[in-house]
Motif scaffolding. Structure first.
Motif, PDB file in Angstrom:
ATOM      1  N   LEU A 161     167.806 -58.631  64.194  1.00  0.00           N
ATOM      2  CA  LEU A 161     168.012 -59.596  63.102  1.00  0.00           C
ATOM      3  C   LEU A 161     167.319 -60.930  63.336  1.00  0.00           C
ATOM      4  N   ASN A 162     166.847 -61.165  64.547  1.00  0.00           N
ATOM      5  CA  ASN A 162     166.429 -62.522  64.895  1.00  0.00           C
ATOM      6  C   ASN A 162     165.091 -62.603  65.615  1.00  0.00           C
ATOM      7  N   SER A 163     164.342 -61.532  65.651  1.00  0.00           N
ATOM      8  CA  SER A 163     163.027 -61.588  66.290  1.00  0.00           C
ATOM      9  C   SER A 163     161.982 -61.004  65.346  1.00  0.00           C
ATOM     10  N   HIS A 164     160.747 -61.366  65.573  1.00  0.00           N
ATOM     11  CA  HIS A 164     159.658 -60.848  64.744  1.00  0.00           C
ATOM     12  C   HIS A 164     159.590 -59.326  64.836  1.00  0.00           C
ATOM     13  N   ASP A 165     159.593 -58.792  66.057  1.00  0.00           N
ATOM     14  CA  ASP A 165     159.523 -57.337  66.211  1.00  0.00           C
ATOM     15  C   ASP A 165     160.730 -56.662  65.580  1.00  0.00           C
ATOM     16  N   GLY A 166     161.894 -57.278  65.714  1.00  0.00           N
ATOM     17  CA  GLY A 166     163.087 -56.702  65.112  1.00  0.00           C
ATOM     18  C   GLY A 166     162.992 -56.650  63.605  1.00  0.00           C
ATOM     19  N   LEU A 167     162.671 -57.761  62.981  1.00  0.00           N
ATOM     20  CA  LEU A 167     162.620 -57.816  61.507  1.00  0.00           C
ATOM     21  C   LEU A 167     161.536 -56.910  60.939  1.00  0.00           C
ATOM     22  N   THR A 168     160.405 -56.808  61.635  1.00  0.00           N
ATOM     23  CA  THR A 168     159.346 -55.917  61.150  1.00  0.00           C
ATOM     24  C   THR A 168     159.669 -54.454  61.462  1.00  0.00           C
ATOM     25  N   GLY A 169     160.681 -54.219  62.271  1.00  0.00           N
ATOM     26  CA  GLY A 169     161.085 -52.856  62.596  1.00  0.00           C
ATOM     27  C   GLY A 169     161.936 -52.193  61.534  1.00  0.00           C
ATOM     28  N   TRP A 170     162.566 -52.992  60.659  1.00  0.00           N
ATOM     29  CA  TRP A 170     163.440 -52.383  59.646  1.00  0.00           C
ATOM     30  C   TRP A 170     163.275 -52.968  58.245  1.00  0.00           C
ATOM     31  N   TRP A 171     162.746 -54.188  58.100  1.00  0.00           N
ATOM     32  CA  TRP A 171     162.699 -54.813  56.781  1.00  0.00           C
ATOM     33  C   TRP A 171     161.306 -54.759  56.167  1.00  0.00           C
ATOM     34  N   THR A 172     160.401 -55.607  56.637  1.00  0.00           N
ATOM     35  CA  THR A 172     159.042 -55.640  56.106  1.00  0.00           C
ATOM     36  C   THR A 172     158.067 -55.915  57.248  1.00  0.00           C
ATOM     37  N   THR A 173     156.867 -55.371  57.129  1.00  0.00           N
ATOM     38  CA  THR A 173     155.871 -55.567  58.179  1.00  0.00           C
ATOM     39  C   THR A 173     155.272 -56.971  58.138  1.00  0.00           C
ATOM     40  N   ALA A 174     155.543 -57.725  57.091  1.00  0.00           N
ATOM     41  CA  ALA A 174     154.948 -59.051  56.925  1.00  0.00           C
ATOM     42  C   ALA A 174     156.013 -60.133  57.054  1.00  0.00           C
ATOM     43  N   GLU A 178     169.498 -48.400  66.712  1.00  0.00           N
ATOM     44  CA  GLU A 178     169.945 -47.258  67.514  1.00  0.00           C
ATOM     45  C   GLU A 178     168.807 -46.528  68.207  1.00  0.00           C
ATOM     46  N   THR A 179     167.623 -46.483  67.586  1.00  0.00           N
ATOM     47  CA  THR A 179     166.526 -45.681  68.141  1.00  0.00           C
ATOM     48  C   THR A 179     165.388 -46.506  68.723  1.00  0.00           C
ATOM     49  N   GLY A 180     165.219 -47.739  68.227  1.00  0.00           N
ATOM     50  CA  GLY A 180     164.074 -48.543  68.636  1.00  0.00           C
ATOM     51  C   GLY A 180     162.788 -48.151  67.939  1.00  0.00           C
ATOM     52  N   THR A 181     162.862 -47.196  67.034  1.00  0.00           N
ATOM     53  CA  THR A 181     161.679 -46.734  66.310  1.00  0.00           C
ATOM     54  C   THR A 181     161.531 -47.521  65.014  1.00  0.00           C
ATOM     55  N   PRO A 182     160.433 -48.259  64.850  1.00  0.00           N
ATOM     56  CA  PRO A 182     160.239 -49.025  63.621  1.00  0.00           C
ATOM     57  C   PRO A 182     160.090 -48.105  62.403  1.00  0.00           C
ATOM     58  N   GLN A 183     160.821 -48.434  61.346  1.00  0.00           N
ATOM     59  CA  GLN A 183     160.715 -47.765  60.051  1.00  0.00           C
ATOM     60  C   GLN A 183     161.019 -48.790  58.966  1.00  0.00           C
ATOM     61  N   PRO A 184     160.152 -49.798  58.819  1.00  0.00           N
ATOM     62  CA  PRO A 184     160.439 -50.832  57.816  1.00  0.00           C
ATOM     63  C   PRO A 184     160.460 -50.245  56.403  1.00  0.00           C
ATOM     64  N   LEU A 185     161.344 -50.784  55.577  1.00  0.00           N
ATOM     65  CA  LEU A 185     161.428 -50.329  54.191  1.00  0.00           C
ATOM     66  C   LEU A 185     160.177 -50.728  53.413  1.00  0.00           C
ATOM     67  N   PHE A 186     159.637 -51.903  53.721  1.00  0.00           N
ATOM     68  CA  PHE A 186     158.456 -52.406  53.015  1.00  0.00           C
ATOM     69  C   PHE A 186     157.303 -52.552  53.988  1.00  0.00           C
ATOM     70  N   THR A 187     156.129 -52.084  53.585  1.00  0.00           N
ATOM     71  CA  THR A 187     154.939 -52.216  54.412  1.00  0.00           C
ATOM     72  C   THR A 187     153.810 -52.811  53.584  1.00  0.00           C
ATOM     73  N   LEU A 188     153.027 -53.670  54.219  1.00  0.00           N
ATOM     74  CA  LEU A 188     151.851 -54.262  53.561  1.00  0.00           C
ATOM     75  C   LEU A 188     150.604 -53.822  54.281  1.00  0.00           C
TER      76      LEU A 188
END
Length: 140
Positions: free
Chosen positions: A21-34, A130-140
């Protein structure tokens, strides 16, 4: 005022959820790549959005991450507050997340689609933490 609320138990420790929730890698891992940041302002770009969403990080400690929408876009988000409260999951090892997006005008027609999107995002947050595997909902 109306709000969107979700609760999810995540099979990951609080530190891992907080980082999501609070790092660049974290937020790009589940929300948006940008995702970009200037001081305490976070900028989130999305496909087809004319400008980034601007969110001011107001709190980012072990128990809560909270942002306030400070941009003019999207207009229905202006002044709303997004918060994640983190606590120990009661039934197992892990973290309970209580999500709230507050400050919506009553009967705002944009509330139902936003709630649907947040539901999908909470699923992505859970999977990523849980997995550490990025799957952002939005990608640019």
């Amino acid at each position: 005022m109306s709000e969107i609320t979700f609760q999810v138990d995540i099979a990951a420790d609080r530190t891992r959820v907080h980082e999501a929730l609070n790092s660049h890698d974290g937020l790009t891992g589940w929300w948006t790549t940008a995702v970009n940041r200037e001081d305490e302002i976070l900028f989130f770009d999305f496909p087809e959005a004319p400008e980034p969403f601007r969110l001011r990080r107001d709190r980012a400690d072990r128990d809560e991450v909270r942002w306030t929408s400070v941009g003019a876009f999207p207009p229905h988000w202006s002044g709303t507050v997004i918060a994640w409260r983190l606590s120990d999951a009661p039934a197992a090892d892990g973290t309970r997340v209580l999500f709230r997006h507050t400050g919506w005008p009553d009967e705002d027609p944009d509330l139902p689609p936003a709630a649907y999107t947040w539901g999908m995002l909470m699923t992505r947050l859970k999977q990523y933490a849980e997995t550490g595997t990025p799957q952002p909902l939005f990608t640019l």
